[in-house]
Motif scaffolding. Structure first.
Motif, PDB file in Angstrom:
ATOM      1  N   VAL A  21       0.884  -1.310  -0.057  1.00 51.28           N
ATOM      2  CA  VAL A  21       0.107  -0.043   0.084  1.00 51.28           C
ATOM      3  C   VAL A  21       1.019   1.068   0.071  1.00 51.28           C
ATOM      4  CG1 VAL A  21      -2.016  -0.981   1.102  1.00 51.28           C
ATOM      5  CG2 VAL A  21      -0.294  -0.124   2.577  1.00 51.28           C
ATOM      6  N   ARG A  22       0.290   2.469  -0.414  1.00 52.81           N
ATOM      7  CA  ARG A  22       1.037   3.801  -0.684  1.00 52.81           C
ATOM      8  C   ARG A  22      -0.146   4.699  -0.143  1.00 52.81           C
ATOM      9  NH1 ARG A  22       1.488   7.152  -5.192  1.00 52.81           N
ATOM     10  NH2 ARG A  22       0.059   5.443  -6.334  1.00 52.81           N
ATOM     11  N   ASN A  23       0.523   5.700   0.441  1.00 49.23           N
ATOM     12  CA  ASN A  23      -0.280   6.874   0.779  1.00 49.23           C
ATOM     13  C   ASN A  23      -0.097   8.241  -0.017  1.00 49.23           C
ATOM     14  OD1 ASN A  23       2.023   8.113   1.976  1.00 49.23           O
ATOM     15  ND2 ASN A  23       1.760   7.952   4.042  1.00 49.23           N
ATOM     16  N   ILE A  66       2.961  -2.566   4.084  1.00 49.42           N
ATOM     17  CA  ILE A  66       2.019  -3.729   3.538  1.00 49.42           C
ATOM     18  C   ILE A  66       0.748  -3.763   4.635  1.00 49.42           C
ATOM     19  CG2 ILE A  66       4.132  -4.927   2.880  1.00 49.42           C
ATOM     20  CD1 ILE A  66       4.028  -6.573   5.383  1.00 49.42           C
ATOM     21  N   TRP A  67      -0.259  -4.506   4.100  1.00 56.32           N
ATOM     22  CA  TRP A  67      -1.368  -4.737   4.565  1.00 56.32           C
ATOM     23  C   TRP A  67      -1.910  -5.831   4.581  1.00 56.32           C
ATOM     24  CZ3 TRP A  67      -3.080  -1.825   8.624  1.00 56.32           C
ATOM     25  CH2 TRP A  67      -4.510  -1.861   8.870  1.00 56.32           C
ATOM     26  N   THR A  87      -3.853   3.528  -0.560  1.00 54.83           N
ATOM     27  CA  THR A  87      -4.210   2.857  -1.828  1.00 54.83           C
ATOM     28  C   THR A  87      -3.556   1.558  -2.157  1.00 54.83           C
ATOM     29  OG1 THR A  87      -2.877   4.093  -3.072  1.00 54.83           O
ATOM     30  CG2 THR A  87      -4.968   4.959  -3.082  1.00 54.83           C
ATOM     31  N   ASP A  88      -3.855   0.566  -2.699  1.00 57.15           N
ATOM     32  CA  ASP A  88      -3.125  -0.609  -2.906  1.00 57.15           C
ATOM     33  C   ASP A  88      -2.442  -0.530  -4.298  1.00 57.15           C
ATOM     34  OD1 ASP A  88      -5.720  -0.820  -4.515  1.00 57.15           O
ATOM     35  OD2 ASP A  88      -5.507  -2.921  -4.353  1.00 57.15           O
ATOM     36  N   HIS A 116       9.521  -6.020  -2.569  1.00 56.11           N
ATOM     37  CA  HIS A 116       8.960  -4.942  -3.633  1.00 56.11           C
ATOM     38  C   HIS A 116       9.260  -3.651  -3.271  1.00 56.11           C
ATOM     39  CE1 HIS A 116       6.650  -3.549  -6.837  1.00 56.11           C
ATOM     40  NE2 HIS A 116       5.790  -2.875  -5.870  1.00 56.11           N
ATOM     41  N   ILE A 117       8.818  -3.645  -1.878  1.00 58.06           N
ATOM     42  CA  ILE A 117       8.968  -2.001  -1.143  1.00 58.06           C
ATOM     43  C   ILE A 117      10.400  -1.662  -1.254  1.00 58.06           C
ATOM     44  CG2 ILE A 117       8.909  -0.699   0.877  1.00 58.06           C
ATOM     45  CD1 ILE A 117       6.206  -2.248   1.268  1.00 58.06           C
TER      46      ILE A 117
END
Length: 67
Positions: A12-14, A21-22, A33-34, A47-48
């Motif tokens: 997820v990213r803000n 991660i969630w 948002t995903d 990945h992050i």
């Protein structure tokens, strides 16, 4: 460790382009948002690490660019 028994996560990213991660089976928290990455915890964190190369919030990056 929270959510340690979750098998699948989503990246997820803000609004400041900060990543986390969630658990994939939970509704996203407000403001996040995903991303198109989903899978085991380790894969999501890898990945992050690959895509989040500048840890500064977007607003700070933009302010520095304007200066």
């Amino acid at each position: 460790m929270p959510f340690e028994d979750c098998a699948e996560f989503v990246v997820v990213r803000n609004h400041e382009d900060q990543y986390s991660i969630w658990p994939a089976d939970l509704a996203l928290p407000p403001g996040w948002t995903d991303e198109p990455m989903r899978g085991p915890r380790r894969a999501c964190l890898a990945h992050i690490e690959k895509v989040w190369t500048d840890m500064r919030p977007r607003s700070l990056r933009e302010a520095v660019d304007r200066a």
